[in-house]
Each structure stands twice: as structure tokens, then as C-alpha cells.
Design a protein around this motif. Structure first.
Motif: not given
Lengths: 147, 137
Positions: A85, A112, A120, A122, A141-143, B87
């Protein structure tokens, strides 16, 4: 739902050696023709002791850990549902070919959005040089997509 | 590097020289897979990507971020970069030609400037929305 008790969890630290050949390969793969990143003489002329680690390569070195899936396994995430992300780097000192860098990742937050449809994670990672100097702080940041 | 910009000469609105990639090929993705150490098959194995519900393989987000970083390191020596962040807004597909741009949006104290960075494709679709903090002399 990812268990929120993992917030603050320190993942195993590890040390990675920076290799000149990998830096040249990375320059080729990313279309970087700036001689500072591929030619030691050009790097020295620009004031660097060795080939510099380019800005985003620290993220690649973070993937060199003994178990790159450590965080996914701890949190029970299916990596087909993962998206990158955001990525942030805060730089404190340069790193070079020949350095040995220590990475200390921790899970800084899990949250979330959209009623839990997106979660998410972090991760924050401190990177230090072999002499203890802080090199950089990474935030990833991983989604995780549900449904 | 032609000439390193100085803090006093840089204004809000100053544009960094843009960069354009060749169309992203499968070879590019294979090279980046090996060079980056990111071996996620979703970026190189079409069979895997289709089984995961995608139409095809797609680029690593960090490949686009490396392009954003090059916009900055083509403008100032890397030692001047204090922060780089992005992003990942949309997926970059095989065949996309990515243009990376940068623009000074704020002059801060301590001789730092905030640079807004963006990567977009041939249709103008934004792929990455980033920023950098750069300390000038």
C-alpha cells in the motif's frame, strides 16, 4: 481479522551484506544508467567510498532475511491477498557496497477500513550500520484484501 | 548531474527533470524479480497470476518507486535526500510506459524542500503518488 495483539511485536532482527554485483544488477533492472551507481571510479569521483546503496534498495535488502515470510506466517496472511500500500524511507546516513546492515523490524500497527474489508499492517524497520550508526527507518504498509 | 540546485534558487513550482521508462516488458519484471529479491510469482509467472484471479502478471510497486527515486537522484546527490515515500495507487501493467515527475511544493526551514512525486502511465493514470524531503545547500 488479524489478531491485534501482534501490534508492537518485534520480528527477528537480521544482518545483510551489501554486494556490489547486486547493486549493479539492481541499476540494470531499474534502468539506472547514472555511472555513480555502477562504476566504482565514478562513485569515488562523486565523493562516495564505494558504490552507494540507492534509495529504495534498502527495501530489497529487507527481503534478504532468513525467512521473508516471517510476518505473513505470524499474522496468518495469504499472500495472494496482499498488496503493497505504501512505502516510506527516512534517511540518516548513506550505506555502501561492502557494508553489513542490521535490520530490526517490528509490527507498528494493524488497523482496518471499509468495515473490515481491508486490513492494514504497518511494519517499521530500523536499519543500522555495522558500527551502530542509524542508516534509515523504513515504513511498509501492507494491505490485506478480504472478499 | 549537470548542476546541483541551491536552496535560494529553488522556488515552489520548480519542476525536476522528468523520466520516462521504456514500456514495461516481461524481461524488465524478470530482471527486477532477481535484482530486488522480490520473488513473488504474481509478477513473473502468468499461470500463477491467472490462478490468483489476475488477467496477467503486473509490475512490482517498488519498480515504480525506484523510478521516482531516480527523478530525485538525477536532480540532487543522494546524500541530500532526507525522506522518500509513496502510496501505490494503481497497478502498473505489462506494456505501460511510465513517466515520473517531481515538483517542489514547499520550502521548509533547515534548507529543506518538499517535493511532490508522481508516476503515471501513457493514459495519464496515476500509479504512484509520492513525496520527498530534500536538503539543499
Amino acid at each position: 481479522m488479524i489478531d491485534r495483539r501482534h501490534i508492537g511485536h518485534a520480528l527477528p532482527p537480521f544482518t545483510v551484506a551489501v554486494e556490489a554485483g547486486r547493486l549493479r544488477f539492481f541499476a540494470k533492472a531499474t534502468g539506472n544508467t547514472d555511472p555513480v551507481y555502477v562504476d566504482e571510479a565514478a562513485a569515488r569521483d562523486a565523493g562516495h567510498p564505494q558504490l552507494p546503496v540507492p534509495p529504495t534498495f534498502l527495501f530489497c535488502l529487507e527481503m534478504e532475511q532468513p525467512n521473508p515470510a516471517a510476518m505473513r506466517e505470524l499474522l496468518g496472511i495469504d499472500y495472494r491477498r496482499l498488496l503493497h500500500g505504501e512505502q516510506h524511507f527516512r534517511y540518516h546516513a548513506m550505506a555502501y557496497a561492502g557494508d553489513r546492515l542490521r535490520f530490526e523490524p517490528r509490527i507498528a500497527d494493524i488497523y482496518d477500513k471499509k468495515g473490515g474489508a481491508l486490513e492494514f499492517v504497518r511494519r517499521e524497520t530500523r536499519v543500522t550500520h555495522q558500527n551502530g550508526t542509524l542508516v534509515a527507518e523504513l515504513t511498509c504498509v501492507t494491505v490485506v484484501r478480504h472478499g | 548531474m549537470v548542476e546541483v540546485p541551491r536552496y535560494d534558487d529553488v522556488q515552489v513550482g520548480t519542476e525536476l527533470p522528468p523520466l520516462q521508462t521504456d514500456p514495461i516488458s516481461r524481461l524488465t519484471l524478470a530482471l527486477y524479480c532477481g535484482a530486488s529479491g522480490d520473488h513473488n510469482p504474481i509478477h513473473v509467472d502468468t499461470d500463477f497470476a491467472r490462478a490468483a484471479g489476475m488477467d496477467d502478471v503486473f509490475a512490482h510497486g517498488m519498480l515504480g518507486m525506484a523510478c521516482l527515486a531516480r527523478v530525485v537522484t538525477s536532480w540532487v546527490p543522494q546524500q541530500a535526500i532526507r525522506m522518500l515515500g509513496t502510496r501505490f495507487v494503481a497497478i502498473t501493467h505489462v506494456g505501460d510506459r511510465i513517466t515520473c515527475t517531481g515538483r517542489v511544493v514547499e520550502k521548509l526551514g533547515d534548507r529543506q524542500v518538499r517535493v511532490e512525486l508522481e508516476a503515471h502511465d501513457q493514459s495519464g493514470i496515476v500509479k504512484l503518488a509520492g513525496e520527498a524531503l530534500v536538503e539543499l545547500t
